[in-house]
Design a protein around this motif. Sequence first.
Motif, PDB file in Angstrom:
ATOM      1  N   LYS A   1       0.826  -1.209   0.000  1.00 30.97           N
ATOM      2  CA  LYS A   1       0.000   0.000   0.000  1.00 30.97           C
ATOM      3  C   LYS A   1       0.859   1.257   0.000  1.00 30.97           C
ATOM      4  N   ILE A   2       1.961   1.220   0.722  1.00 30.07           N
ATOM      5  CA  ILE A   2       2.841   2.384   0.796  1.00 30.07           C
ATOM      6  C   ILE A   2       3.456   2.689  -0.563  1.00 30.07           C
ATOM      7  N   LEU A   3       3.746   1.646  -1.340  1.00 29.92           N
ATOM      8  CA  LEU A   3       4.375   1.824  -2.650  1.00 29.92           C
ATOM      9  C   LEU A   3       3.391   2.234  -3.733  1.00 29.92           C
ATOM     10  N   SER A   4       2.090   1.966  -3.511  1.00 30.56           N
ATOM     11  CA  SER A   4       1.116   2.197  -4.577  1.00 30.56           C
ATOM     12  C   SER A   4       0.148   3.342  -4.303  1.00 30.56           C
ATOM     13  N   HIS A   5       0.061   3.804  -3.049  1.00 29.18           N
ATOM     14  CA  HIS A   5      -0.932   4.821  -2.724  1.00 29.18           C
ATOM     15  C   HIS A   5      -0.481   6.204  -3.170  1.00 29.18           C
ATOM     16  N   ASP A   6      -1.452   6.984  -3.697  1.00 29.52           N
ATOM     17  CA  ASP A   6      -1.152   8.352  -4.135  1.00 29.52           C
ATOM     18  C   ASP A   6      -0.584   9.173  -2.990  1.00 29.52           C
ATOM     19  N   LEU A   7       0.339  10.064  -3.338  1.00 29.96           N
ATOM     20  CA  LEU A   7       0.912  10.973  -2.346  1.00 29.96           C
ATOM     21  C   LEU A   7      -0.054  12.119  -2.119  1.00 29.96           C
ATOM     22  N   ARG A   8      -0.290  12.451  -0.839  1.00 31.05           N
ATOM     23  CA  ARG A   8      -1.208  13.541  -0.561  1.00 31.05           C
ATOM     24  C   ARG A   8      -0.510  14.873  -0.802  1.00 31.05           C
ATOM     25  N   GLU A   9      -1.301  15.892  -1.051  1.00 31.08           N
ATOM     26  CA  GLU A   9      -0.750  17.230  -1.251  1.00 31.08           C
ATOM     27  C   GLU A   9      -0.121  17.704   0.051  1.00 31.08           C
ATOM     28  N   LYS A  10       1.071  18.288  -0.054  1.00 29.19           N
ATOM     29  CA  LYS A  10       1.784  18.752   1.147  1.00 29.19           C
ATOM     30  C   LYS A  10       1.999  20.255   1.055  1.00 29.19           C
ATOM     31  N   ALA A  11       1.146  21.000   1.708  1.00 31.64           N
ATOM     32  CA  ALA A  11       1.289  22.456   1.715  1.00 31.64           C
ATOM     33  C   ALA A  11       2.450  22.859   2.605  1.00 31.64           C
ATOM     34  N   GLY A  12       3.153  23.882   2.168  1.00 32.59           N
ATOM     35  CA  GLY A  12       4.199  24.429   3.021  1.00 32.59           C
ATOM     36  C   GLY A  12       5.563  23.801   2.860  1.00 32.59           C
ATOM     37  N   SER A  13       5.715  22.805   2.009  1.00 34.07           N
ATOM     38  CA  SER A  13       7.009  22.136   1.901  1.00 34.07           C
ATOM     39  C   SER A  13       8.057  23.014   1.230  1.00 34.07           C
ATOM     40  N   ASP A  14       7.631  24.103   0.619  1.00 35.93           N
ATOM     41  CA  ASP A  14       8.581  24.998  -0.022  1.00 35.93           C
ATOM     42  C   ASP A  14       9.057  26.118   0.902  1.00 35.93           C
ATOM     43  N   SER A  15       8.531  26.179   2.102  1.00 36.23           N
ATOM     44  CA  SER A  15       8.989  27.186   3.056  1.00 36.23           C
ATOM     45  C   SER A  15      10.408  26.840   3.467  1.00 36.23           C
TER      46      SER A  15
ATOM     47  N   MET B   1      -4.956   4.799   8.748  1.00 34.45           N
ATOM     48  CA  MET B   1      -6.165   4.376   8.038  1.00 34.45           C
ATOM     49  C   MET B   1      -5.837   3.866   6.638  1.00 34.45           C
ATOM     50  N   GLN B   2      -4.988   4.573   5.914  1.00 35.79           N
ATOM     51  CA  GLN B   2      -4.690   4.200   4.536  1.00 35.79           C
ATOM     52  C   GLN B   2      -3.747   3.005   4.435  1.00 35.79           C
ATOM     53  N   PHE B   3      -2.755   2.942   5.322  1.00 31.97           N
ATOM     54  CA  PHE B   3      -1.712   1.931   5.182  1.00 31.97           C
ATOM     55  C   PHE B   3      -1.881   0.738   6.107  1.00 31.97           C
TER      56      PHE B   3
ATOM     57  N   ARG C   1      18.532  17.034   1.131  1.00 33.89           N
ATOM     58  CA  ARG C   1      17.814  18.073   0.384  1.00 33.89           C
ATOM     59  C   ARG C   1      17.386  17.556  -0.993  1.00 33.89           C
ATOM     60  N   LYS C   2      18.332  16.945  -1.688  1.00 36.09           N
ATOM     61  CA  LYS C   2      18.069  16.466  -3.041  1.00 36.09           C
ATOM     62  C   LYS C   2      16.999  15.386  -3.054  1.00 36.09           C
ATOM     63  N   LYS C   3      17.119  14.429  -2.140  1.00 39.90           N
ATOM     64  CA  LYS C   3      16.138  13.335  -2.083  1.00 39.90           C
ATOM     65  C   LYS C   3      14.755  13.871  -1.710  1.00 39.90           C
ATOM     66  N   SER C   4      14.711  14.878  -0.834  1.00 36.13           N
ATOM     67  CA  SER C   4      13.439  15.450  -0.400  1.00 36.13           C
ATOM     68  C   SER C   4      12.718  16.128  -1.561  1.00 36.13           C
ATOM     69  N   LYS C   5      13.477  16.739  -2.451  1.00 38.19           N
ATOM     70  CA  LYS C   5      12.878  17.492  -3.553  1.00 38.19           C
ATOM     71  C   LYS C   5      12.630  16.651  -4.798  1.00 38.19           C
ATOM     72  N   THR C   6      13.132  15.422  -4.801  1.00 33.86           N
ATOM     73  CA  THR C   6      12.961  14.561  -5.973  1.00 33.86           C
ATOM     74  C   THR C   6      11.494  14.156  -6.148  1.00 33.86           C
ATOM     75  N   LYS C   7      10.952  14.356  -7.335  1.00 33.76           N
ATOM     76  CA  LYS C   7       9.569  13.988  -7.642  1.00 33.76           C
ATOM     77  C   LYS C   7       9.527  12.556  -8.174  1.00 33.76           C
ATOM     78  N   ILE C   8       8.498  11.831  -7.797  1.00 32.25           N
ATOM     79  CA  ILE C   8       8.332  10.448  -8.267  1.00 32.25           C
ATOM     80  C   ILE C   8       6.901  10.204  -8.700  1.00 32.25           C
ATOM     81  N   ASP C   9       6.716   9.163  -9.482  1.00 32.96           N
ATOM     82  CA  ASP C   9       5.382   8.741  -9.899  1.00 32.96           C
ATOM     83  C   ASP C   9       4.968   7.512  -9.102  1.00 32.96           C
ATOM     84  N   ILE C  10       3.680   7.449  -8.782  1.00 39.24           N
ATOM     85  CA  ILE C  10       3.112   6.331  -8.031  1.00 39.24           C
ATOM     86  C   ILE C  10       2.168   5.569  -8.947  1.00 39.24           C
ATOM     87  N   PRO C  11       2.140   4.226  -8.897  1.00 30.28           N
ATOM     88  CA  PRO C  11       2.934   3.333  -8.034  1.00 30.28           C
ATOM     89  C   PRO C  11       4.402   3.270  -8.459  1.00 30.28           C
TER      90      PRO C  11
END
Length: 374
Positions: free
Chosen positions: A3-17, A107-109, A225-235
């Motif tokens: 489930k962790i590998l396939s579930h959509d990532l939720r929107e994360k507000a504020g991560s660019d602060s 709940m999700q995982f 920093r680099k890993k945190s900003k890396t975008k990925i596709d799910i699943p």
Amino acid sequence: MKKILSHDLREKAGSDSYNRFDYQVHWIVYHMINQYRSNSQFLIFCEYHDDMAKLSDIENPHCAEFFQIKTAERYSEWTLSRLTKTTKKRGGVIKHSFLGFIFYNFMQFESDCSKCHFVSNIGIDTRLLEWQALIEDDKIVKTENPVLYEEIKTLIKNEYQDIESVKFEETFDNFIQNTFIYDGDLTLQNYEKVVAGEFFNLLENDDLYTSNSNKILKDIIEIVRKKSKTKIDIPISFKKLSEKKGISSDVFSAIKSSIKKVSSKRFFEEYSEFLDELGLSTQKKKLLLRELKVHRQNLLNVEMTLYQDVIVNIIETLDKIIIDNYSKIDDIPFLQDKVFTICDKFIEEHTDIISTVRLEAIFYERLISEDATI
């Protein structure tokens, strides 16, 4: 982990602060240092379903721990009301509270989520301490403190009124027993220096120059920093997730092995030989060696941040004097006179931090050191 590998990532507000993100990055490194120091294996995913996800069983991963890393400046402690405060987005959509997002993970995982952590720069109030004390002692909150149990349950239920009751009850019991809330031991004022100090202490017996230690730490922070900003596709596959977002406990060994190690013992032998070549007396030579050792110990002491700030300025001045007078680099008395003349006022203003003797000891160190920085 399915489930962790396939579930959509939720929107994360504020991560660019930047400030919040910089604190988050440093706390992740701080956590890694402490895990590594305790000989614990780990695989961390940066900004994946939460600010951080962690696997403790790398060989046979089946569940993860999730971490929210938050900062607060307006108040001195977290309370239940603050942790369960929801906000309304544009369009009237309700954004979950901090605890509401943690409940969401359970709940999700389901069984893929073993624990959740809420980590901050401030502490928690008495009610939260009661909750945490019970679960840290492996006691059942529902049995030991039913009033507190129902209070938290009501607050979470207000955010998840549409969830089927059996599902909610099962998820909540898992949530209440496996949600850990605590001060992460890093203040907003000095989190960078504390992390640096902890890291230097980790390498204190590893015979690395201080500048190499700085280089390693900066590399690790940059990786996070680099890993945190890396975008990925799910699943995503576990292999690719580890490659794109993961940092394992091996990172310390891997980076350390890529940096040239220079024996501290050998350096002091070279330093002593250099002082012999200058024709210094035994008494003066021993004093300079002692001062240099104290200086290096101070650079590794997390409590001596003012000393370290002053030394940065001293080192920059010494290096500039040496470079500007390169044609006379073998004329030690000439360079030494320049150093004392230029630094005289600085020493007067910082007599509680650096003496003439220590300045001379550091000057000789800069002359024979291969390091570009402290």
